[in-house]
Design an enzyme around this catalytic site. Structure first.
Site: not given
Ligand SMILES: NC(=O)c1ccc[n+]([C@@H]2O[C@H](COP(=O)([O-])OP(=O)(O)OC[C@H]3O[C@@H](n4cnc5c(N)ncnc54)[C@H](OP(=O)(O)O)[C@@H]3O)[C@@H](O)[C@H]2O)c1
Length: 245
Positions: A138, A151
């Site tokens: 992020s 690394y």
């Molecule tokens: N959206 C943004 O602007 C943004 C920006 C920077 C970084 N990110 C990163 O991108 C990634 C995806 O984010 P998103 O925006 O797509 O969020 P999201 O729509 O909330 O999706 C999060 C996903 O992570 C899974 N998850 C969460 N906790 C989990 C666990 N303990 N075990 C297994 N799966 C888990 C959820 O699946 P289940 O609930 O079904 O397990 C879901 O599929 C994250 O790492 C987030 O930090 C997003």
């Protein structure tokens, strides 16, 4: 010859969905992981994708997520690309005792969960001398330092790609109460992410503009930064408005 295989965690929502669709269209077979397997299956039906494997695991449970990886290797073969995308984003206040649990949840999911996701693939990829491990980081982490695990893996013929999303339109950001500069649709994010993976980029911010913003913020003297951000609306804390899983 088998189609290449992509293993993606957090494949039941937002960025995981978009990456899965993009890779499927690029000819990859899919191995998809999340706690909500039924949500992955619903999404696969919706997109009429038939040749995908689904693994239900919580990335905080290191035994369970390592077992999911090993099952994938045994049943589908060793992936060409592993994307550790599962993550949570919840506001917290150190002064609030219950929020220390939010910190534990966040570190276990976003940090330990990524290492546990990669773990079963590192040795076999090293042995095969190919494979790409992709971490979805992020721009919020731009002050962090690269770890030695990445690394070491990169030294063994296994590519490590870190992708830092800025703001992507998903359930994770939809409830944010603050302005999100350069907010990007998930499908466009996935296009750019696949280009970075195929190019073997070691680190890429998507969209790039947010990389500039974050780096400028890091250059800003702390006193000025504090003054500018003191009154900014904060990320929802647990139980304060945003749906949390
Ligand atoms: N959206 C943004 O602007 C943004 C920006 C920077 C970084 N990110 C990163 O991108 C990634 C995806 O984010 P998103 O925006 O797509 O969020 P999201 O729509 O909330 O999706 C999060 C996903 O992570 C899974 N998850 C969460 N906790 C989990 C666990 N303990 N075990 C297994 N799966 C888990 C959820 O699946 P289940 O609930 O079904 O397990 C879901 O599929 C994250 O790492 C987030 O930090 C997003």
């Amino acid at each position: 010859v088998n189609a290449p295989l992509a293993y993606i965690t957090g494949a039941s929502s937002g960025i995981g969905h978009a990456l899965a669709l993009r890779l499927h269209r690029a000819g990859f077979r899919l191995a998809l992981v999340a706690r909500r397997g039924e949500e992955i299956r619903r999404w696969l039906d919706e997109h009429r994708i038939e040749d995908a494997a689904v693994y239900v695991a919580d990335v905080r449970d290191v035994a369970a997520i390592a077992a999911a990886g090993r099952a994938c290797i045994a049943e589908q073969g060793l992936p060409d690309v592993v994307i550790a995308n599962a993550g949570v984003s919840i506001g917290m206040d150190t002064a609030v005792f219950e929020d220390l649990e939010v910190m534990r949840l966040t570190l276990e999911t976003n940090l330990l969960g990524v290492a546990a996701t990669f773990h079963p693939f590192v040795a076999p990829m090293r042995e095969r001398r190919s494979g790409t491990l992709v971490g979805i980081a992020s721009v919020a982490g731009i002050r962090g330092l690269p770890g030695h695990g990445a690394y070491c893996a990169s030294k063994a013929g296994v590519r490590v790609v870190t992708i830092a999303p800025g703001y992507v339109d998903t359930p994770l950001t939809r409830r944010n109460r603050y302005a999100m500069p350069f907010l990007m649709p998930a499908a466009r994010f996935a296009d750019a992410a696949l280009r970075a993976i195929q190019a073997g980029a070691s680190y890429r911010v998507i969209p790039w503009q947010m990389g500039v913003v974050a780096k400028l913020l890091r250059l800003l003297p702390d006193a000025l930064f504090d003054r500018a951000f003191a009154g900014r609306p904060r990320k929802h804390r647990r139980g304060h408005g945003a749906a949390q899983r």
